[in-house]
Write an enzyme that holds these catalytic residues in place. Structure first.
Site, PDB file in Angstrom:
ATOM      1  N   ASN A   7       0.874  -1.166   0.000  1.00 26.42           N
ATOM      2  CA  ASN A   7       0.000   0.000   0.000  1.00 26.42           C
ATOM      3  C   ASN A   7       0.916   1.222   0.000  1.00 26.42           C
ATOM      4  O   ASN A   7       1.474   1.594   1.029  1.00 26.42           O
ATOM      5  CB  ASN A   7      -0.926  -0.004   1.227  1.00 26.42           C
ATOM      6  CG  ASN A   7      -1.869   1.182   1.244  1.00 26.42           C
ATOM      7  OD1 ASN A   7      -1.511   2.286   0.862  1.00 26.42           O
ATOM      8  ND2 ASN A   7      -3.090   0.953   1.703  1.00 26.42           N
ATOM      9  N   GLU A  34      -3.837   1.955  -3.018  1.00 20.97           N
ATOM     10  CA  GLU A  34      -3.927   3.367  -2.656  1.00 20.97           C
ATOM     11  C   GLU A  34      -3.039   4.223  -3.554  1.00 20.97           C
ATOM     12  O   GLU A  34      -2.206   5.002  -3.087  1.00 20.97           O
ATOM     13  CB  GLU A  34      -3.583   3.574  -1.174  1.00 20.97           C
ATOM     14  CG  GLU A  34      -4.758   4.099  -0.372  1.00 20.97           C
ATOM     15  CD  GLU A  34      -4.419   4.456   1.060  1.00 20.97           C
ATOM     16  OE1 GLU A  34      -4.478   5.649   1.394  1.00 20.97           O
ATOM     17  OE2 GLU A  34      -4.138   3.539   1.846  1.00 20.97           O
ATOM     18  N   ASP A 147      -4.060  -4.972   0.642  1.00 20.07           N
ATOM     19  CA  ASP A 147      -4.439  -4.401   1.929  1.00 20.07           C
ATOM     20  C   ASP A 147      -5.874  -4.843   2.195  1.00 20.07           C
ATOM     21  O   ASP A 147      -6.812  -4.315   1.616  1.00 20.07           O
ATOM     22  CB  ASP A 147      -4.321  -2.881   1.869  1.00 20.07           C
ATOM     23  CG  ASP A 147      -4.744  -2.195   3.154  1.00 20.07           C
ATOM     24  OD1 ASP A 147      -5.204  -2.893   4.086  1.00 20.07           O
ATOM     25  OD2 ASP A 147      -4.626  -0.957   3.232  1.00 20.07           O
ATOM     26  N   ASN A 149      -7.401  -4.617   5.121  1.00 16.70           N
ATOM     27  CA  ASN A 149      -8.021  -3.845   6.198  1.00 16.70           C
ATOM     28  C   ASN A 149      -8.715  -4.754   7.208  1.00 16.70           C
ATOM     29  O   ASN A 149      -9.833  -4.481   7.666  1.00 16.70           O
ATOM     30  CB  ASN A 149      -8.994  -2.807   5.630  1.00 16.70           C
ATOM     31  CG  ASN A 149      -8.303  -1.491   5.306  1.00 16.70           C
ATOM     32  OD1 ASN A 149      -7.510  -0.986   6.085  1.00 16.70           O
ATOM     33  ND2 ASN A 149      -8.595  -0.943   4.128  1.00 16.70           N
ATOM     34  N   ASP A 218      -2.016  -6.282   5.875  1.00 17.85           N
ATOM     35  CA  ASP A 218      -1.673  -6.572   4.486  1.00 17.85           C
ATOM     36  C   ASP A 218      -1.336  -8.059   4.388  1.00 17.85           C
ATOM     37  O   ASP A 218      -0.472  -8.547   5.126  1.00 17.85           O
ATOM     38  CB  ASP A 218      -0.479  -5.729   4.037  1.00 17.85           C
ATOM     39  CG  ASP A 218      -0.740  -4.238   4.230  1.00 17.85           C
ATOM     40  OD1 ASP A 218      -1.254  -3.608   3.303  1.00 17.85           O
ATOM     41  OD2 ASP A 218      -0.433  -3.729   5.334  1.00 17.85           O
ATOM     42  N   ASP A 247       2.540   4.658   5.375  1.00 17.84           N
ATOM     43  CA  ASP A 247       2.309   4.085   6.703  1.00 17.84           C
ATOM     44  C   ASP A 247       2.259   2.562   6.665  1.00 17.84           C
ATOM     45  O   ASP A 247       2.132   1.913   7.713  1.00 17.84           O
ATOM     46  CB  ASP A 247       1.045   4.659   7.354  1.00 17.84           C
ATOM     47  CG  ASP A 247      -0.134   4.767   6.406  1.00 17.84           C
ATOM     48  OD1 ASP A 247      -0.040   4.259   5.269  1.00 17.84           O
ATOM     49  OD2 ASP A 247      -1.158   5.359   6.787  1.00 17.84           O
ATOM     50  N   HIS A 248       2.369   1.967   5.477  1.00 21.21           N
ATOM     51  CA  HIS A 248       2.477   0.523   5.305  1.00 21.21           C
ATOM     52  C   HIS A 248       3.900   0.153   4.888  1.00 21.21           C
ATOM     53  O   HIS A 248       4.639   0.989   4.347  1.00 21.21           O
ATOM     54  CB  HIS A 248       1.540   0.025   4.199  1.00 21.21           C
ATOM     55  CG  HIS A 248       0.090   0.184   4.500  1.00 21.21           C
ATOM     56  ND1 HIS A 248      -0.744  -0.874   4.776  1.00 21.21           N
ATOM     57  CD2 HIS A 248      -0.700   1.301   4.545  1.00 21.21           C
ATOM     58  CE1 HIS A 248      -1.972  -0.436   4.964  1.00 21.21           C
ATOM     59  NE2 HIS A 248      -1.970   0.882   4.833  1.00 21.21           N
TER      60      HIS A 248
END
Length: 270
Positions: A7, A34, A147, A149, A218, A247-248
């Site tokens: 991501n 993303e 990802d 989530n 992930d 942030d991943h």
């Protein structure tokens, strides 16, 4: 073969970080999520210069997915998750790459809950169950990567109490992930690290990265044809520590070569 999912959290903003990771780790196949960019803004030329062909489906805001490959380009199969023709969010892409069906996904976040976003997340999961079952049963080697989530278990979050109201950890979401695995998919990272607190996401706030206060959301899932080829799996966590990082961090698996079917000798003529 090394396959990864990442991501990237804005492909235009983090293109230098993406290219640096590709150069250092050299994965053969990559699923990106993303993108946060329309189709025309996708950096095709820069990725080609780095040795990667790509297919992608862009979208403004938080969505957009892509599949990259070294060498031969990905052969596109579909650019949306079946089951809802009215769904315009760019969250799914599927291609054939080097003999493998690669499904890259960005499952909805679902916050805030309760509400329409959480309902959409659960509905999207139901559609994924149906399509994933058809992929699993196809007889081809298949990977679901992206990802999700979803925080599958308490081992996958630094502090479950801090996330108890979040959509990522709700019982319905965990149950949906377990239902997906029950089809026969192998969670490659958890299979390789069965008891380890291993994370793929660290929030930008409250020093989460510095404290290693992360989540595992992930995932790379392998079907029965591909799972026997799994050699190792991990997280390129160093990427999260770079300047202007996503942030991943990328999750990767290493796959062995496909077994060749034995050659049957023709019987000698009498």
């Amino acid at each position: 073969m090394k396959l990864a999912t990442f991501n990237v959290n804005g492909i235009k903003t983090r293109l230098p970080q993406l290219l640096a990771w590709l150069e250092k780790e050299a994965p053969d196949i990559v699923c990106l999520q993303e993108l946060k960019a329309l189709d025309g803004a996708f950096p095709q030329a820069e990725l080609l210069a780095a040795g990667y062909s790509a297919i992608w489906k862009g979208q403004r805001s938080w969505n957009g997915v892509a599949i990259l490959s070294k060498g031969a380009p990905p052969l596109e199969i579909r650019r949306e998750l079946p089951g809802d023709p009215s769904d315009e969010q760019s969250r799914y892409i599927e291609a054939a790459v080097d003999g493998i069906i690669v499904a890259g996904l960005y499952l909805p976040n679902g916050n805030p809950r309760p509400g329409p976003k959480f309902d959409y997340k659960l509905d999207w999961f139901k559609r994924l169950h149906v399509h994933a079952q058809s992929l699993f049963d196809s007889g081809h080697p298949v990977v679901l990567a992206g990802d999700f989530n979803v925080i599958p278990t308490d081992l996958d979050v630094y502090n479950p109490k801090s996330w108890q109201k979040d959509a990522l950890i709700q019982p319905e979401v965990r149950s949906a992930y377990e239902e997906l695995l029950a089809q026969g998919w192998l969670d490659s990272l958890r299979h390789t690290h069965p008891e380890e607190r291993i994370y793929t996401f660290w929030d930008y706030f409250r020093q989460h990265w510095q404290r290693n206060a992360g989540l595992r959301i992930d995932h790379i899932l392998l079907n029965a044809e591909l799972a026997p080829r799994l050699k190792s799996a991990g997280v390129h966590s160093w990427v999260r520590g770079e300047e202007h990082a996503s942030d991943h961090a990328p999750v990767w698996v290493e796959l062995g070569a496909a077994r060749k079917a034995p050659v049957r000798k023709k019987p000698k003529a009498a």
